[in-house]
Each structure stands twice: as structure tokens, then as C-alpha cells.
Write a protein that holds these residues in place. Structure first.
Motif, short mmCIF file in Angstrom:
data_model
loop_
_atom_site.label_atom_id
_atom_site.label_comp_id
_atom_site.label_asym_id
_atom_site.label_seq_id
_atom_site.Cartn_x
_atom_site.Cartn_y
_atom_site.Cartn_z
N ASP A 1 -43.10 -12.13 20.20
CA ASP A 1 -42.23 -12.03 19.01
C ASP A 1 -41.96 -13.15 18.59
OD1 ASP A 1 -43.95 -10.17 17.84
OD2 ASP A 1 -42.56 -8.30 18.85
N MET A 2 -41.19 -13.06 20.07
CA MET A 2 -39.45 -13.57 20.79
C MET A 2 -40.35 -15.23 21.39
SD MET A 2 -38.11 -11.08 23.46
CE MET A 2 -36.66 -11.97 23.49
N TYR A 3 -42.22 -15.55 21.30
CA TYR A 3 -42.34 -16.69 21.11
C TYR A 3 -42.11 -17.11 20.13
CZ TYR A 3 -44.40 -20.55 23.28
OH TYR A 3 -44.75 -22.02 23.56
N VAL B 1 -53.35 -11.14 21.70
CA VAL B 1 -52.95 -9.73 22.07
C VAL B 1 -52.13 -9.46 20.39
CG1 VAL B 1 -51.23 -8.34 22.68
CG2 VAL B 1 -52.80 -9.90 25.08
N ALA B 2 -51.76 -10.20 20.38
CA ALA B 2 -50.61 -9.77 18.97
C ALA B 2 -51.61 -9.27 17.19
CB ALA B 2 -49.14 -10.91 18.39
N CYS B 3 -52.44 -11.03 17.18
CA CYS B 3 -53.00 -10.71 16.18
C CYS B 3 -55.03 -11.34 16.73
CB CYS B 3 -53.09 -11.92 15.36
SG CYS B 3 -51.24 -11.84 14.81
N PRO B 4 -55.54 -9.67 17.75
CA PRO B 4 -56.58 -9.71 17.76
C PRO B 4 -57.67 -10.24 16.90
CG PRO B 4 -55.87 -7.52 18.40
CD PRO B 4 -54.79 -8.27 17.72
N LEU B 5 -57.66 -9.47 15.79
CA LEU B 5 -58.61 -9.81 14.19
C LEU B 5 -58.77 -10.49 14.31
CD1 LEU B 5 -57.65 -6.20 12.40
CD2 LEU B 5 -59.56 -6.51 14.51
N SER B 6 -57.66 -11.93 14.02
CA SER B 6 -57.88 -13.70 13.74
C SER B 6 -58.22 -14.60 14.91
CB SER B 6 -56.41 -13.73 12.76
OG SER B 6 -55.80 -13.94 13.64
N GLN B 7 -58.94 -14.09 15.75
CA GLN B 7 -58.93 -14.72 16.85
C GLN B 7 -59.83 -15.31 16.86
OE1 GLN B 7 -56.17 -16.37 18.86
NE2 GLN B 7 -55.16 -15.11 17.58
N ASN B 8 -60.19 -17.14 16.92
CA ASN B 8 -61.89 -17.08 17.54
C ASN B 8 -62.07 -16.78 18.12
OD1 ASN B 8 -64.47 -19.08 17.29
ND2 ASN B 8 -63.62 -20.47 16.58
N PRO B 9 -63.39 -16.47 18.93
CA PRO B 9 -64.04 -15.36 19.78
C PRO B 9 -64.47 -16.65 20.30
CG PRO B 9 -65.23 -14.44 18.16
CD PRO B 9 -64.13 -14.97 17.51
N GLU B 10 -64.64 -18.04 20.25
CA GLU B 10 -65.27 -18.82 20.88
C GLU B 10 -64.08 -19.34 21.53
OE1 GLU B 10 -67.38 -21.88 18.11
OE2 GLU B 10 -68.61 -19.92 17.97
N ILE C 1 -49.65 -8.66 28.94
CA ILE C 1 -48.34 -9.02 27.94
C ILE C 1 -47.44 -8.74 27.05
CG2 ILE C 1 -48.68 -10.76 25.81
CD1 ILE C 1 -49.85 -11.82 27.65
N LEU C 2 -47.74 -7.19 27.17
CA LEU C 2 -46.83 -6.29 26.67
C LEU C 2 -45.86 -5.39 27.45
CD1 LEU C 2 -49.07 -3.38 24.34
CD2 LEU C 2 -47.88 -5.54 23.55
N VAL C 3 -46.47 -5.46 28.90
CA VAL C 3 -45.30 -4.80 29.88
C VAL C 3 -43.95 -6.63 30.38
CG1 VAL C 3 -46.20 -3.65 30.63
CG2 VAL C 3 -46.45 -5.83 31.72
N LEU C 4 -44.19 -7.34 30.22
CA LEU C 4 -43.47 -9.12 30.34
C LEU C 4 -42.25 -8.92 29.04
CD1 LEU C 4 -46.28 -11.79 29.75
CD2 LEU C 4 -44.93 -10.87 31.87
#
Length: 381
Positions: free
Chosen positions: A189-191, A260-269, A319-322
């Protein structure tokens, strides 16, 4: 019977006549007659009142002067009165501007939830509010004290132009700073806000090069801006370079942050090999899609089947614990200092850890389970 009606002075249409200035030494100030000699104010523009005032209080004043001399005397008195009023208006303006600046500063401190003792933030606010808002009054004050030579920058138009640029860019930086503050912000979110600001810097630089100052309102008021566009554009480019350098480590994990933020929109390739098949399974599951829309991000990943999505879960955990900022750390130290006070000297380290854990988390204990566990521990047979 009704009593006599009161006269309404406002309805009598009395106006000030110019000849009264040399005849009775009066002038008009804010729709009121003012004596130029003693500066007393009368109620209405009535010649009898002005004549009586002059005869009873200044009967011998300029009695031996010719009409031309009386005219010159009246003009001199009017100039003196005007000078006094200018001083008063300037002092009033300084007071009003100072009050306005204090309100603006207080507003910014409250918006950012910052104490008055926070020096760096206070300096930033002062640049943006008090100093710029009061630059003319500061210059007048220095001139009054005979110290204008000690701060010649206030009369340097190029310096003021640079100052205006600094005010605007600090304003944009402060907006970014506010977005990066607070609890419950993940690194991605911050980045995202940092990347947006980096893009804005490129956009600002291009606009200023084209002599467009839509997002630099203070700079747009300066006449010298046009001749300095190359310098300001380069400053924005340098600032962009510095942001890229400082966030280079985060840039390296940007792909993981987005996954991690948007797994549904990422390209698996384009995803890492170890999560490609899991990502396809996740994106094909309608139930998980619904969960992703309705749950908090951490709760969504906690709900995944560990046997089915081990690699995605492991990546999400990393990622979430950073820590994206030192906010939580600073808050924890503040809470510790509040609780570890001299009058609580019997507080043990174990109790302090428990207090800090409760104070810095949103998790609510299962009080029923704790009560039952306590009963079992104290039960005797």
C-alpha cells in the motif's frame, strides 16, 4: 397617544461637502466626519455640528491664514491622518495574517496528528504557512528595526521565486507523508503511494518545462518563474532520481508486492515458477474470488488451504509482515514509556510485554475461553 417619532438620520441624505475641509478642517473617514486637528469623530454630516465643533475647540486655529494657506494646512493634516491610518491598517493586517497563519498551522498539525513539539514537521509547516504568508510583514518589521540588510533575500525576486517553488513542492511532499502514516498499512500500500509520487514528479517536471504551473499555485504568482523553468524542472528530476535510489530495495520485490496485493489480476506466466500453478487454481476458484472481495487481505490468506496453496501462503506471510515504516515501532516505544513510569516500579518485564501486546494490537482475546481455562486451573478434586 404615541410619543414623538425619533428622527432617522440615515434618511436625511446628508453628504460631506468638500469646502468643509478648508472651512472647518474636517474630512470624511468611513462615512463619518473626522476633525483633522483633534481627530474627534462626529455623528452626522451636518454643517452646524462641524461649525460648532470648530468654533468651540479650535476657534483661533489658522485664523490669520489666507485661503491658499488654509488649503495647504488642510492637505498637510489630511496627509498626517492618512499616514496614521496606514500604520494602523498595517498593524491590523499583520495581526490578522499572523492569526491566519496560526490557524493554518494548527489545522495542519491536527490533520497530521502531530504535537507542537515535533520539530521537523513544524518547520515544514512554517515554510508553507507562516513564512510565506508573512513575508511582506516580516520585511516591513525588519525595515522598521533597521535590519533589512541582514536579510536581503526578502527583496530578492529570484530568491522569492525559489522560495515559492519550495513551498509548493513541500506541500506535495507533505501530502505523501500523510498518506504513509498510520496503522494497518502494508508495504505494498505504501509503495503504491511512493510509485504514484514518482510518476507525479515526472509529470510535474514535464509540465514546468512546458511552462504549465497548474499544480504549483504559489510559483505561478511569481513573475520570474518563466526564466527559471529549466532549473525547477531539473530539481524535480533530481528529486525523482533520489526517490528511485532510496526505494531501490523495494523496487526489487515490486512483483511480489503486486502478486500478494492483487493475486486475481496477475498473469501466471510472469509469476515466479513456484506459485504459477497455485495462482491458476486460485484464479479459477469462484469461492476464493468471493472471499478475496469480502475479507481483509491477511484474513484471506489465512483462510487458504495450506496443502493447496503452500507457496502463495508463504509468499504472503513474508510480504505482510514487512514493516513499511517505523510508525508501529515508535508507537510501541511511546506506550512503553507511558506504562513504565516511576510510580509503577513493581511492573515486571513479563507484565510490560503483555501490556504492550494488548496496547498495540487490534486482536480481541477470547474471554470465555480464558475464563474456562482459568476455572479448570483453579478447580480442586
Amino acid at each position: 397617544m404615541s410619543g414623538p417619532k425619533k428622527r432617522k438620520v440615515d434618511s436625511e441624505c446628508r453628504v460631506f461637502k468638500r469646502e468643509w475641509t478648508t472651512k472647518y478642517f474636517f474630512t470624511k473617514v468611513r462615512s463619518m466626519p473626522v476633525c483633522l486637528i483633534c481627530q474627534e469623530t462626529l455623528a452626522v454630516f451636518k454643517e452646524y455640528n462641524l461649525s460648532r465643533h470648530f468654533a468651540t475647540k479650535h476657534g483661533n486655529y489658522a485664523s490669520k491664514q489666507s485661503p491658499q494657506e488654509r488649503e495647504a494646512t488642510a492637505q498637510r493634516l489630511m496627509a498626517k491622518l492618512q499616514a496614521q491610518q496606514n500604520v494602523f491598517h498595517r498593524q491590523t493586517a499583520i495581526q490578522e495574517t499572523t492569526t491566519k497563519a496560526s490557524f493554518m498551522l494548527s489545522f495542519k498539525l491536527a490533520k497530521a496528528s502531530k504535537p507542537l513539539s515535533e520539530g521537523e514537521f513544524l518547520k515544514e509547516c512554517m515554510i508553507e504557512t507562516a513564512v510565506w504568508e508573512l513575508k511582506e510583514e516580516i520585511g516591513a518589521f525588519l525595515k522598521l528595526k533597521g535590519k533589512s540588510d541582514e536579510f536581503t533575500e526578502l527583496s530578492d525576486k529570484n530568491w522569492l521565486c525559489d522560495f515559492a517553488f519550495a513551498v509548493d513542492i513541500f506541500s506535495h511532499l507533505n501530502e505523501l507523508n500523510v498518506k504513509l502514516q498510520g496503522k494497518d498499512q502494508y508495504v505494498h500500500d505504501m509503495y503504491t503511494n511512493v510509485k504514484a509520487f514518482k510518476s507525479k514528479l515526472i509529470f510535474f517536471s514535464r509540465q514546468i518545462s512546458d511552462k504549465v504551473f497548474a499544480h504549483f499555485a504559489t510559483l505561478a504568482t511569481q513573475k520570474e518563474t518563466i526564466q527559471n523553468v529549466k532549473k525547477y524542472s531539473k530539481s524535480l528530476d533530481d528529486l525523482h532520481t533520489e526517490f528511485c535510489r532510496r526505494f531501490s530495495d523495494v523496487e526489487k520485490i515490486d512483483q511480489s508486492l503486486q502478486l500478494v496485493a492483487c493475486p486475481l489480476s496477475q498473469n501466471p506466466e510472469t509469476a515466479p515458477e513456484e506459485v504459477q500453478l497455485e495462482l491458476i487454481d486460485l484464479q479459477s476458484d469462484f469461492v476464493l474470488k468471493e472471499k478475496f472481495s469480502s475479507l481483509e487481505l491477511r484474513d484471506f490468506y489465512a483462510s487458504l488451504n495450506e496443502a493447496t496453496f503452500p507457496n502463495i501462503q508463504r509468499m504472503a506471510q513474508k510480504i505482510l509482515v514487512l514493516f513499511g515504516s517505523t510508525y508501529v515501532c515508535e508507537q510501541t516505544f511511546s506506550v512503553m514509556n507511558i506504562n513504565k513510569a516511576p510510580h509503577r516500579s513493581s511492573l515486571t518485564d513479563e507484565h510490560l510485554r503483555s501490556i504492550l501486546r494488548i496496547a498495540t494490537t487490534k486482536l480481541t482475546p477470547d474471554f470465555d475461553a480464558l475464563a474456562k481455562k482459568g476455572d479448570q486451573q483453579h478447580c480442586s478434586h
